[in-house]
Design an enzyme around this catalytic site. Structure first.
Site, PDB file in Angstrom:
ATOM      1  N   LEU A  13       0.833  -1.212   0.000  1.00  0.00           N
ATOM      2  CA  LEU A  13       0.000   0.000   0.000  1.00  0.00           C
ATOM      3  C   LEU A  13       0.863   1.255   0.000  1.00  0.00           C
ATOM      4  CD1 LEU A  13      -2.570  -1.294   2.640  1.00  0.00           C
ATOM      5  CD2 LEU A  13      -2.906  -1.187   0.161  1.00  0.00           C
ATOM      6  N   GLY A  14       1.917   1.224  -0.811  1.00  0.00           N
ATOM      7  CA  GLY A  14       2.770   2.403  -0.972  1.00  0.00           C
ATOM      8  C   GLY A  14       2.071   3.455  -1.818  1.00  0.00           C
ATOM      9  N   ARG A  36       3.353  -4.032   5.253  1.00  0.00           N
ATOM     10  CA  ARG A  36       4.209  -4.225   6.428  1.00  0.00           C
ATOM     11  C   ARG A  36       4.123  -3.046   7.392  1.00  0.00           C
ATOM     12  NH1 ARG A  36      10.076  -5.807   4.296  1.00  0.00           N
ATOM     13  NH2 ARG A  36       9.620  -3.999   2.998  1.00  0.00           N
ATOM     14  N   GLY A 119       1.451   6.318 -12.167  1.00  0.00           N
ATOM     15  CA  GLY A 119       2.160   7.050 -11.132  1.00  0.00           C
ATOM     16  C   GLY A 119       1.237   7.746 -10.153  1.00  0.00           C
ATOM     17  N   LYS A 169       4.682  -3.538 -20.558  1.00  0.00           N
ATOM     18  CA  LYS A 169       5.006  -2.404 -19.678  1.00  0.00           C
ATOM     19  C   LYS A 169       6.490  -2.089 -19.724  1.00  0.00           C
ATOM     20  CE  LYS A 169       4.345   0.612 -16.289  1.00  0.00           C
ATOM     21  NZ  LYS A 169       5.575   0.722 -15.548  1.00  0.00           N
ATOM     22  N   ASN A 173       8.138   1.455 -20.796  1.00  0.00           N
ATOM     23  CA  ASN A 173       9.096   2.227 -20.014  1.00  0.00           C
ATOM     24  C   ASN A 173      10.367   2.520 -20.798  1.00  0.00           C
ATOM     25  OD1 ASN A 173       7.168   1.904 -18.021  1.00  0.00           O
ATOM     26  ND2 ASN A 173       8.651   1.454 -16.429  1.00  0.00           N
ATOM     27  N   GLU A 176       9.556   5.405 -22.855  1.00  0.00           N
ATOM     28  CA  GLU A 176       9.523   6.568 -21.957  1.00  0.00           C
ATOM     29  C   GLU A 176      10.940   7.101 -21.721  1.00  0.00           C
ATOM     30  OE1 GLU A 176       8.945   6.428 -17.342  1.00  0.00           O
ATOM     31  OE2 GLU A 176       6.978   6.199 -18.288  1.00  0.00           O
TER      32      GLU A 176
END
Length: 296
Positions: A13-14, A36, A119, A169, A173, A176
């Protein structure tokens, strides 16, 4: 399928995972999150997360690639039941996906890999999703994909077999990297010459009507609005792994990627206070042509 409400376990859950939990909840689904960090978590262990979900369960993993993802999948393999699904939404290498799918299949557990892009803007704008796996496994996760994707017809794709999502993906990137490098090189050249007196406004003018307009260009203008000459930032750029993997895949498949490869190497150069290579170049120019060298 969009109207089908479901339960989801979310591990990690960052910045990304926390916003994804919120977006999925806004769509009406139930999300039980484990991290954590107990301040972020809804439950205090993976076992409690699994026990809190009704079967067949779907558990979405959003933890760093490599050892953290592997240990999470190892634990879930022992906790979940046949018919359950694990989704890896982190930035794992596609070759790891194939191993994880095989490991879980031995327990009757399905596996879907999902590349996620968006993001810090994803909560409001939605996340671009690229997922790989068997159609029956993807179908069980589809309501969550529909909740996370941007509004409209685009922004999500079932890219192919297991590993296809993370491979897509990874290439995204890599592109990108090259796009950012092109904007950066153009910006430096504009800043260098005396004749251009307002580089920021040149960049802003490109936002409408030009072939190089993009969201990255919009973000570049945002950055220049915050710090017009980027004087507060050190010229140091890390790489998170996908650029390297893209170049390695290009070598494995004999596909030329000169722009993406150069952009990756430019990041390596950014981390050097003094270039060992240029020391050798300077020494050689001195040896064969008597050109002066600069001492430290």
């Amino acid at each position: 399928m969009e109207d089908q409400l479901m339960e989801l376990g979310l591990v990690g859950l960052g910045k990304m995972g926390g916003n994804m939990r919120e977006r999925i909840r806004r769509a009406g689904h139930t999300v039980i999150g484990y991290d954590r960090n107990p301040d972020l978590a809804d439950v205090h262990s993976l076992k409690e997360l699994v026990d809190s979900l009704s079967g067949p369960r779907v558990v979405w993993v959003m933890v760093p690639a490599g050892a953290a993802t592997q240990s999470t999948i190892d634990e879930l393999a022992e906790l979940l039941s046949p018919g359950d699904i694990v989704v890896d939404g982190g930035n794992s290498r596609w070759t790891d996906d194939e191993k994880h799918a095989e490991q879980l299949a031995a327990k009757g557990i399905g596996f879907v890999d999902c590349g996620v892009s968006g993001g810090v803007w994803g909560l409001e704008n939605g996340y671009a999703l690229m997922y790989g796996g068997d159609a029956e496994h993807v179908a069980k996760v589809q309501p969550v994909f529909d909740a996370l994707k941007p509004e409209g017809d685009f922004g999500a794709v079932h890219a192919g077999k297991v590993g296809a999502g993370h491979f897509a993906k990874m290439v995204h990137n890599g592109i990108e990297y090259a796009m950012m490098q092109a904007y950066a090189e153009g910006w430096e050249l504009l800043e260098k010459v005396d004749s251009v007196t307002d580089v920021r406004e040149v960049f802003r003018s490109w936002q409408e009507g030009t072939v190089i307009r993009s969201w990255l260009l919009d973000l570049a203008v945002n950055a220049l609005d915050d710090d017009e000459h980027l004087e507060k930032i050190r010229g140091y750029a890390a790489d998170s792994g996908e650029g390297r993997w893209t170049v390695e895949a290009a070598i494995d498949n004999a596909v030329p990627l000169p722009a993406i490869t150069a952009s990756l190497f430019a990041r390596f150069a950014s981390r050097q206070d003094d270039s060992p290579q240029m020391k050798m170049i300077a020494a050689l120019r001195n040896q064969f042509g008597g050109h002066a060298v600069e001492s430290k």
